[in-house]
Design an enzyme around this catalytic site. Sequence first.
Site, mmCIF file in Angstrom:
data_model
loop_
_atom_site.group_PDB
_atom_site.id
_atom_site.type_symbol
_atom_site.label_atom_id
_atom_site.label_comp_id
_atom_site.label_asym_id
_atom_site.label_seq_id
_atom_site.Cartn_x
_atom_site.Cartn_y
_atom_site.Cartn_z
ATOM 1 N N LYS A 128 0.839 -1.206 0.000
ATOM 2 C CA LYS A 128 0.000 0.000 0.000
ATOM 3 C C LYS A 128 0.869 1.249 0.000
ATOM 4 O O LYS A 128 0.702 2.150 -0.830
ATOM 5 C CB LYS A 128 -0.935 -0.024 1.210
ATOM 6 C CG LYS A 128 -1.905 1.144 1.278
ATOM 7 C CD LYS A 128 -1.364 2.224 2.161
ATOM 8 C CE LYS A 128 -2.227 3.483 2.026
ATOM 9 N NZ LYS A 128 -1.662 4.583 2.852
ATOM 10 N N ASP A 147 -6.136 0.343 0.300
ATOM 11 C CA ASP A 147 -6.247 0.722 1.701
ATOM 12 C C ASP A 147 -7.617 0.264 2.192
ATOM 13 O O ASP A 147 -8.310 -0.460 1.506
ATOM 14 C CB ASP A 147 -6.102 2.238 1.848
ATOM 15 C CG ASP A 147 -7.325 2.935 1.324
ATOM 16 O OD1 ASP A 147 -7.797 2.542 0.244
ATOM 17 O OD2 ASP A 147 -7.838 3.833 1.992
#
Length: 219
Positions: A128, A147
């Site tokens: 991420k 996310d």
Amino acid sequence: MNITRKWASKKQRALEILVRLKRLYPNAPCTLNYATPVQLLVATILSAQCTDERVNLVTPALFGQFPDAEALAKAEPVEIENLIRSTGFYRNKAKNIQAACRILVAEYGGKVPPSMEQLLRLPGVARKTANVVLAHAFGINAGVTVDTHVKRLSYRLGLTKNTDPIHIERDLIRLLPSDDWENFSIRIIYHGRAICKARNPACEACLLSDLCPSANVRE
DNA sequence: ATCCCGAGGG
DNA sequence: CCCTCTGGAT
């Protein structure tokens, strides 16, 4: 009623979602404030389980005192902790930021390495964070940033049946053109914050509801 | 699966 | 009180 029946394929539906999101959020800048790739990396580490708004509250003082990897590498850990405390997880974040910056200094001349493989070796950095940094600091489409918002909306929109970020990212990579990977994530995050909230999604106000198998079916 | 962790909303 | 917010390491 099967939403997917109205569309030739899941990919076509994904592309229509992308078109709608672009129309809905014409400007979708990264909402973290930063001046350099190192600062973006640090801000992104800080953004774990925390709003960008709150990160932006602490980074002016943090980067004022410790503007680059060299300064963060030499700082007293407790000083970093005190400056980032309100973002939560502050002990882990401070430790990871300093350890990562020490690697940047030792191995990369104090700069952020521009590859997924190198970024993943930094403590506190997984896909991420790496995807955010690569996309915004270097313009590299390495993958899709997954996310908590991207996870929730991708699942609700039926773009994936998976619940773990790695497999969700794999599914999104297959559905979307690489040039749109990062702006898709940003716009999905905007939409997740404004409409498709975790708690009470505003399906009535959602301009994607005719594309969404989960619309108005939550209690 | 669990831990790290604070702030704000409901 | 409980849940959520641009996660990652063990």
